[in-house]
Design a protein around this motif. Sequence first.
Motif, PDB file in Angstrom:
ATOM      1  N   LEU A   1       0.865  -1.181   0.000  1.00 15.02           N
ATOM      2  CA  LEU A   1       0.000   0.000   0.000  1.00 15.02           C
ATOM      3  C   LEU A   1       0.900   1.229   0.000  1.00 15.02           C
ATOM      4  O   LEU A   1       1.799   1.340   0.841  1.00 15.02           O
ATOM      5  CB  LEU A   1      -0.888   0.015   1.245  1.00 15.02           C
ATOM      6  CG  LEU A   1      -1.539  -1.318   1.641  1.00 15.02           C
ATOM      7  CD1 LEU A   1      -2.205  -1.204   3.000  1.00 15.02           C
ATOM      8  CD2 LEU A   1      -2.537  -1.750   0.602  1.00 15.02           C
ATOM      9  N   SER A   2       0.673   2.145  -0.931  1.00 13.99           N
ATOM     10  CA  SER A   2       1.608   3.259  -1.038  1.00 13.99           C
ATOM     11  C   SER A   2       0.955   4.477  -1.675  1.00 13.99           C
ATOM     12  O   SER A   2       0.037   4.361  -2.489  1.00 13.99           O
ATOM     13  CB  SER A   2       2.825   2.840  -1.878  1.00 13.99           C
ATOM     14  OG  SER A   2       3.783   3.883  -1.948  1.00 13.99           O
ATOM     15  N   GLN A   3       1.456   5.655  -1.288  1.00 13.27           N
ATOM     16  CA  GLN A   3       1.063   6.896  -1.960  1.00 13.27           C
ATOM     17  C   GLN A   3       2.242   7.471  -2.756  1.00 13.27           C
ATOM     18  O   GLN A   3       2.160   8.563  -3.294  1.00 13.27           O
ATOM     19  CB  GLN A   3       0.573   7.919  -0.949  1.00 13.27           C
ATOM     20  CG  GLN A   3       1.536   8.232   0.165  1.00 13.27           C
ATOM     21  CD  GLN A   3       0.826   8.841   1.356  1.00 13.27           C
ATOM     22  OE1 GLN A   3      -0.404   8.914   1.397  1.00 13.27           O
ATOM     23  NE2 GLN A   3       1.586   9.287   2.330  1.00 13.27           N
ATOM     24  N   THR A   4       3.320   6.692  -2.820  1.00 11.44           N
ATOM     25  CA  THR A   4       4.489   7.067  -3.601  1.00 11.44           C
ATOM     26  C   THR A   4       4.836   5.923  -4.548  1.00 11.44           C
ATOM     27  O   THR A   4       4.866   4.769  -4.144  1.00 11.44           O
ATOM     28  CB  THR A   4       5.698   7.348  -2.686  1.00 11.44           C
ATOM     29  OG1 THR A   4       5.370   8.399  -1.776  1.00 11.44           O
ATOM     30  CG2 THR A   4       6.915   7.753  -3.492  1.00 11.44           C
ATOM     31  N   ILE A   5       5.101   6.238  -5.795  1.00 13.59           N
ATOM     32  CA  ILE A   5       5.457   5.203  -6.766  1.00 13.59           C
ATOM     33  C   ILE A   5       6.960   4.952  -6.663  1.00 13.59           C
ATOM     34  O   ILE A   5       7.766   5.474  -7.443  1.00 13.59           O
ATOM     35  CB  ILE A   5       5.044   5.598  -8.188  1.00 13.59           C
ATOM     36  CG1 ILE A   5       3.538   5.850  -8.236  1.00 13.59           C
ATOM     37  CG2 ILE A   5       5.416   4.500  -9.182  1.00 13.59           C
ATOM     38  CD1 ILE A   5       3.012   6.273  -9.580  1.00 13.59           C
ATOM     39  N   ASP A   6       7.334   4.155  -5.657  1.00 17.66           N
ATOM     40  CA  ASP A   6       8.732   3.780  -5.511  1.00 17.66           C
ATOM     41  C   ASP A   6       9.129   2.877  -6.670  1.00 17.66           C
ATOM     42  O   ASP A   6       8.291   2.175  -7.253  1.00 17.66           O
ATOM     43  CB  ASP A   6       8.927   3.068  -4.170  1.00 17.66           C
ATOM     44  CG  ASP A   6       8.697   3.988  -2.992  1.00 17.66           C
ATOM     45  OD1 ASP A   6       9.552   4.844  -2.732  1.00 17.66           O
ATOM     46  OD2 ASP A   6       7.638   3.871  -2.343  1.00 17.66           O
ATOM     47  N   PRO A   7      10.416   2.855  -7.041  1.00 20.63           N
ATOM     48  CA  PRO A   7      10.843   2.079  -8.211  1.00 20.63           C
ATOM     49  C   PRO A   7      10.384   0.629  -8.205  1.00 20.63           C
ATOM     50  O   PRO A   7      10.008   0.092  -9.247  1.00 20.63           O
ATOM     51  CB  PRO A   7      12.379   2.198  -8.155  1.00 20.63           C
ATOM     52  CG  PRO A   7      12.624   3.522  -7.500  1.00 20.63           C
ATOM     53  CD  PRO A   7      11.521   3.663  -6.488  1.00 20.63           C
TER      54      PRO A   7
END
Length: 529
Positions: A229-235
């Motif tokens: 679950l994330s609000q940042t598009i990590d690599p």
Amino acid sequence: MVTGGPQNGAGNTGNDSNAPVPVLAAGIRQFTFHDAHAPALREVAVSFPPGSFTAILGASGSGKSTVGRLLAGWLPPGAHGALSGFLELSGTRLEFDGGPGDPRINPAEWGRHVGFVPQDPATVLSTVRATVAEELAFGLENTGIDRGAMVAAVEHTAALLGLRSKLDQDPAHLSGGQLRRLAIGCAMIVGPPVLVMDEPFASLDAAGAAELAALVRDLQDRGTAVVILSQTIDPLLREAGTWVVLSEGTVTASGPPAGLANSPGALPASIRHPVPMQAAARALPQAAGTEPGRPALQLRNVSFGYPEAPARGRRKRKSAQACEPKHPALVLRDIDLAVNPGEIVAVTGRNGAGKSTLLRHFNGLLRPTSGSVAVGGTDIAGAPVGRTAASVGLLFQQPRDQLFERTVLREVSFGLDRLVGPATARNRAAAALRAVGLADAAHDHPAELPASAQRLLALATVLARKPAVLALDEPTVALDGDGLDLLDAAVRSAAAEGAAVVLVTHDLGYARSAAHRSVALDGGRLVPA
């Protein structure tokens, strides 16, 4: 896993007969918290086959953490809210209609099948274990595993997460990033078929992020379904098989990352894309001291070491001498740092380098083993922390460490009237809430805010006091794009008004764009970044 209520037989998935049976699935027509006036989730359908990798993306308040807690059994329907729809685990489907006859989930038993790492990693730890090794072993002990296999599993998991050198350390002494690695290890060491992680990259340094990426790939190879679950598009998220996009509690898009990333409007504007470290810094006003030659904050030759506390637990309690504090190993060595009024300085460094320890010297929460700390030209040695705190505002890495009031407004107003008088206190509290975008939440309970809003609220409590020095520990953690913009504007405004700002961060792209200069802690010493 379930007590009471109806449940359908294994294999009742409702999927195409040729599709793999999901190890975990949910069809949420509606989920409403008991004290809420509107549903938190609507029309959310997700399915996770063995070995799959899914990213659930959403801005702050989108509902992704609520979905994660429902999937992991941390938010059992009935006890906390009414669910209309179904949850399915290993082919067994549980139907819910929000009534008294609904199934009851046993969170502990459900957790054997679905590992969960929440945004606040400390909440997943037992808090009763003396060392990192014992904390990792806690879940295995409950399964009755052979001791030799337990030791091997602990050492293997610690190596995967870069914690091998910390096995004998008290978890309470870990850095934020190390604590997150430990929480991930505790969740996955028992080998659950599903691992759900909420914002797992928060507070991790580059090495920790690389180790987490390798761990996710290894888990997939072993057939574990991984959900992030994330609000940042990590690599790493670009390697996921599926992205599920949430907005205002409902799914707005779903599909392969390549398609969604290249589809205009598929992702909310507030979803963060990491800023490359080499990106050009945004223009900053030249930091200009109000009193030339007199720093707002100055550290001279500061060294510090934590005294080694007496060992807890039987494994390290060998003699009376072993219980005596030992000579402290230095965490900080010969630190010289001067920050002028109006200047923004970023402090970077790996997990456990001592960055949070450094910040706690600014207001006297920690006292140097040697050297001196001066605020506004005055040495703070011997000064009460409360007096220094009026000039040095510290934002802790975990907002829960400084939020305790019943409403957002009371939180920001606490103690202000004694500093500046009731009328000015009201004006400052209102202005601070406007600055962080929480004016409309003034009467909400801080504990009910999303993690992003809690961090901004903690920032508002600091801003309202207009301190001469702002010390911010990992301020970008849990912030979506909108929250990051609010933070950035508040930091720049405080600096423009003459505050000296020191921010500790692993977000190197943000550090480059926000700070006049950056330094790094390496081996206990400050070096140019």
